[in-house]
Design an enzyme around this catalytic site. Structure first.
Site, mmCIF file in Angstrom:
data_model
loop_
_atom_site.group_PDB
_atom_site.id
_atom_site.type_symbol
_atom_site.label_atom_id
_atom_site.label_comp_id
_atom_site.label_asym_id
_atom_site.label_seq_id
_atom_site.Cartn_x
_atom_site.Cartn_y
_atom_site.Cartn_z
ATOM 1 N N TYR A 92 0.887 -1.227 -0.121
ATOM 2 C CA TYR A 92 0.234 0.089 0.070
ATOM 3 C C TYR A 92 0.845 1.221 0.053
ATOM 4 O O TYR A 92 1.738 1.352 1.099
ATOM 5 C CB TYR A 92 -0.903 -0.015 1.304
ATOM 6 C CG TYR A 92 -2.073 -1.075 1.150
ATOM 7 C CD1 TYR A 92 -2.458 -1.631 -0.140
ATOM 8 C CD2 TYR A 92 -2.746 -1.417 2.353
ATOM 9 C CE1 TYR A 92 -3.340 -2.418 -0.166
ATOM 10 C CE2 TYR A 92 -3.610 -2.277 2.124
ATOM 11 C CZ TYR A 92 -4.089 -3.092 0.790
ATOM 12 O OH TYR A 92 -5.063 -3.815 0.802
ATOM 13 N N ARG A 112 -2.939 -12.386 -2.770
ATOM 14 C CA ARG A 112 -3.508 -12.962 -3.642
ATOM 15 C C ARG A 112 -2.887 -14.263 -4.138
ATOM 16 O O ARG A 112 -1.733 -14.379 -4.191
ATOM 17 C CB ARG A 112 -3.587 -11.957 -5.170
ATOM 18 C CG ARG A 112 -4.817 -10.934 -4.981
ATOM 19 C CD ARG A 112 -4.604 -10.232 -6.403
ATOM 20 N NE ARG A 112 -6.159 -9.547 -6.338
ATOM 21 C CZ ARG A 112 -7.307 -10.014 -6.771
ATOM 22 N NH1 ARG A 112 -7.458 -11.065 -7.098
ATOM 23 N NH2 ARG A 112 -8.212 -9.262 -6.370
ATOM 24 N N THR A 137 -12.084 4.893 4.047
ATOM 25 C CA THR A 137 -12.024 6.263 3.919
ATOM 26 C C THR A 137 -10.827 6.882 4.825
ATOM 27 O O THR A 137 -10.584 6.144 5.948
ATOM 28 C CB THR A 137 -13.572 6.700 4.479
ATOM 29 O OG1 THR A 137 -13.250 8.270 4.419
ATOM 30 C CG2 THR A 137 -13.786 6.265 6.033
HETATM 31 N N1 LIG Z 1 -7.415 -7.838 -0.192
HETATM 32 C C1 LIG Z 1 -7.508 -6.964 -1.328
HETATM 33 O O1 LIG Z 1 -7.085 -7.645 -2.435
HETATM 34 C C2 LIG Z 1 -7.951 -5.739 -0.898
HETATM 35 C C3 LIG Z 1 -7.845 -4.719 -2.212
HETATM 36 C C4 LIG Z 1 -8.467 -3.473 -1.897
HETATM 37 C C5 LIG Z 1 -8.415 -2.907 -0.842
HETATM 38 N N2 LIG Z 1 -8.186 -3.600 0.588
HETATM 39 C C6 LIG Z 1 -8.697 -3.295 1.704
HETATM 40 O O2 LIG Z 1 -9.885 -2.876 1.835
HETATM 41 C C7 LIG Z 1 -9.824 -1.331 2.348
HETATM 42 C C8 LIG Z 1 -10.839 -0.601 1.949
HETATM 43 O O3 LIG Z 1 -10.488 -0.440 0.362
HETATM 44 P P1 LIG Z 1 -11.296 1.008 -0.377
HETATM 45 O O4 LIG Z 1 -10.518 2.154 0.356
HETATM 46 O O5 LIG Z 1 -11.398 0.833 -1.699
HETATM 47 O O6 LIG Z 1 -12.872 1.087 0.260
HETATM 48 P P2 LIG Z 1 -13.851 1.954 0.343
HETATM 49 O O7 LIG Z 1 -14.181 2.497 1.521
HETATM 50 O O8 LIG Z 1 -14.971 1.105 -0.419
HETATM 51 O O9 LIG Z 1 -13.591 3.276 -0.581
HETATM 52 C C9 LIG Z 1 -12.805 4.238 -0.181
HETATM 53 C C10 LIG Z 1 -13.140 5.366 -1.144
HETATM 54 O O10 LIG Z 1 -14.615 5.750 -0.971
HETATM 55 C C11 LIG Z 1 -14.615 7.155 -0.467
HETATM 56 N N3 LIG Z 1 -15.742 7.254 0.613
HETATM 57 C C12 LIG Z 1 -15.825 6.222 1.537
HETATM 58 N N4 LIG Z 1 -16.788 6.679 2.369
HETATM 59 C C13 LIG Z 1 -17.335 7.704 1.828
HETATM 60 C C14 LIG Z 1 -18.509 8.705 2.248
HETATM 61 N N5 LIG Z 1 -19.097 8.348 3.324
HETATM 62 N N6 LIG Z 1 -18.767 9.643 1.648
HETATM 63 C C15 LIG Z 1 -18.091 9.876 0.331
HETATM 64 N N7 LIG Z 1 -16.972 9.209 -0.102
HETATM 65 C C16 LIG Z 1 -16.639 8.142 0.587
HETATM 66 C C17 LIG Z 1 -13.328 7.198 0.282
HETATM 67 O O11 LIG Z 1 -12.909 9.025 0.151
HETATM 68 P P3 LIG Z 1 -12.538 9.677 1.398
HETATM 69 O O12 LIG Z 1 -11.313 9.232 2.010
HETATM 70 O O13 LIG Z 1 -12.562 10.930 1.014
HETATM 71 O O14 LIG Z 1 -13.814 9.475 2.287
HETATM 72 C C18 LIG Z 1 -12.502 6.860 -0.752
HETATM 73 O O15 LIG Z 1 -12.041 7.377 -2.015
HETATM 74 C C19 LIG Z 1 -8.495 -0.979 2.008
HETATM 75 O O16 LIG Z 1 -7.889 0.126 2.672
HETATM 76 C C20 LIG Z 1 -7.460 -2.275 2.066
HETATM 77 O O17 LIG Z 1 -7.390 -2.305 3.586
HETATM 78 C C21 LIG Z 1 -7.930 -5.054 0.263
#
Ligand SMILES: NC(=O)c1ccc[n+]([C@@H]2O[C@H](COP(=O)([O-])OP(=O)(O)OC[C@H]3O[C@@H](n4cnc5c(N)ncnc54)[C@H](OP(=O)(O)O)[C@@H]3O)[C@@H](O)[C@H]2O)c1
Length: 306
Positions: A52, A119, A272
Site C-alpha cells: 500500500y 492474492r 475512508t
Molecule cells: N485484499 C485485497 O485485495 C484488497 C484490495 C483493495 C482494498 N483492500 C482493503 O480494503 C480497504 C478498503 O478499500 P477501499 O478504500 O477501496 O474501500 P471503500 O471504503 O469502499 O472506498 C474508499 C473510497 O470511498 C470514499 N468514501 C468512503 N466513504 C465515503 C463517504 N461516506 N462519502 C463519500 N466518499 C466516501 C473514500 O474517500 P474519502 O477518503 O474522501 O472518504 C475513498 O475514496 C483498503 O484500505 C484495504 O485495507 C484489500
C-alpha cells in the site's frame, strides 16, 4: 460497536475495521486523527499490506500510532504480503518472511496479530508457505494467519499443509459486488448470474468458520469508483436514501449494514481517510436491516431473483 468472532479463534473484533491502503496520502498528524477517531468509534482492527503506497501507508500508520493516544495492544494489526507489484505473486518462504519483517519495521510493531497472503500465487508450494508460517509463529512475529482473494479449493490445498488454521479470507464484497451470492440465488438457471466465479466461497467460509473481510465495500467494478452519490446508480442511491431517512442515518451506514446483515458475519474493511466519513460509515454496524430491506437494496442495485 457490534463485534464479530474472528474465525474459529474466539477472539472478538469490531464488525468494521480500518483499512489503511489510502493512508499514504495523509501526513502523520492527519493519520493520527484517523486512528484516534477509529478507536473512539470502537474500531479495534486495522488492515494494511506491504504494497500500500509502496510501503508508505504502513510507515505513516506506524509514525501516527506512536504519536497517538492509542496503544499497540488496543488494536489488532493485520498486514498482507505475497505480491511483487508489476512482476509476480510470490509465496516463496523467503519472500513471506521478508514481507513480514518489512511490515513490522514500517508499522513500528514487534508482532502482527494476523498476516494474510494477498492474492493466490499460481506457483504456490504449500509446504514452503507452511515453513514460513511455522517460523513466523514460533518467533512470535505473527499470531494468526489467513488469505485474501482465495477460492475454497485454494484454501483447502494450502490448509492441508499448514499447522495453523486459516482464520480469515479477505474478499471484495459490497452492494455492487455480489457475485459470491448471485450464483447461489440463480442455482439451476441458465442465465449469467448462475455462473459460480468463486467456488461457493461464502458457504465454505461459514462451514469452516473463517471470517470473511469485505474489502472496498463501496466500490463497483475493479476500482472503477464508489456507488455512493454516483449518478450512474440513481435507483440504488434513492433506495439507500429512503432507508437512511427512515432510520435517521446516512446512505453509507446503510451500505455497511447491508453487508453485516448477511449471516456469514462479515467484517467490513472501511477505506475512508476522512474522520467524518469514517463515523458515518461505521455507524452502519449498529443498524439492523430486515430481510425485506436487505432484498430491496439488492434489487435496487440491479439484481433480480429467478
Ligand atoms: N485484499 C485485497 O485485495 C484488497 C484490495 C483493495 C482494498 N483492500 C482493503 O480494503 C480497504 C478498503 O478499500 P477501499 O478504500 O477501496 O474501500 P471503500 O471504503 O469502499 O472506498 C474508499 C473510497 O470511498 C470514499 N468514501 C468512503 N466513504 C465515503 C463517504 N461516506 N462519502 C463519500 N466518499 C466516501 C473514500 O474517500 P474519502 O477518503 O474522501 O472518504 C475513498 O475514496 C483498503 O484500505 C484495504 O485495507 C484489500
Amino acid at each position: 460497536m457490534k463485534t464479530i468472532n474472528l474465525g474459529h479463534s474466539g477472539l472478538q473484533a469490531s464488525a468494521v475495521a480500518l483499512g489503511i491502503m489510502r493512508m499514504d496520502a495523509l501526513n502523520v498528524d492527519q493519520a493520527t486523527k484517523v486512528i484516534e477517531t477509529a478507536v473512539n468509534l470502537g474500531i479495534n482492527y486495522v488492515d494494511s499490506a506491504d504494497i500500500y503506497g509502496g510501503g508508505k501507508s504502513s510507515e505513516i500508520f506506524g509514525a501516527a500510532l506512536k504519536q497517538s493516544s492509542v496503544s499497540r495492544d488496543q488494536l489488532y494489526i493485520q498486514s498482507k504480503g505475497g505480491i511483487v507489484p508489476g512482476k509476480r505473486y510470490d509465496f516463496s518462504k523467503q519472500h513471506i518472511l521478508d514481507a513480514v519483517d518489512g511490515e513490522l519495521k514500517r508499522l513500528g510493531v514487534d508482532y502482527l496479530d494476523s498476516f494474510l497472503l494477498h492474492r493466490p500465487d499460481a506457483l504456490m508450494e504449500p509446504e514452503d508457505v507452511a515453513a514460513a508460517f511455522d517460523k513466523l509463529q514460533a518467533s512470535g512475529k505473527v499470531r494468526h494467519f489467513g488469505v485474501s482473494n482465495f477460492n475454497p479449493g485454494q484454501v483447502d490445498l494450502l490448509q492441508a499443509a499448514l499447522n495453523q488454521r486459516l482464520m480469515i479470507n479477505q474478499l471484495q464484497f459490497g452492494i455492487m459486488h455480489t457475485n459470491a451470492i448471485d450464483f447461489g440465488l440463480h442455482t439451476n438457471m441458465q442465465d449469467d448470474r448462475s455462473i459460480d466465479h468463486d467456488g461457493g466461497v461464502i458457504e465454505y467460509a461459514r462451514l469452516h468458520k473463517m471470517t470473511i473481510q469485505a474489502w472496498s465495500p463501496y466500490q463497483y467494478g475493479n476500482f472503477a469508483g464508489i456507488f455512493l452519490d454516483n449518478p450512474k446508480f440513481p435507483k440504488l442511491n434513492a433506495a439507500m436514501q429512503d432507508l437512511a431517512d427512515e432510520k435517521h442515518t446516512s446512505k453509507s451506514a446503510i451500505a455497511t449494514a447491508w453487508i453485516l446483515r448477511h449471516p456469514a458475519k462479515f467484517q467490513v474493511i472501511l477505506g475512508t481517510m476522512n474522520p467524518t466519513h469514517l463515523a458515518e460509515n461505521a455507524a452502519g454496524a449498529d443498524i439492523n436491516l430486515t430481510r425485506q430491506e436487505w432484498y430491496d437494496i439488492y434489487f435496487a442495485a440491479g439484481n433480480d431473483l429467478p
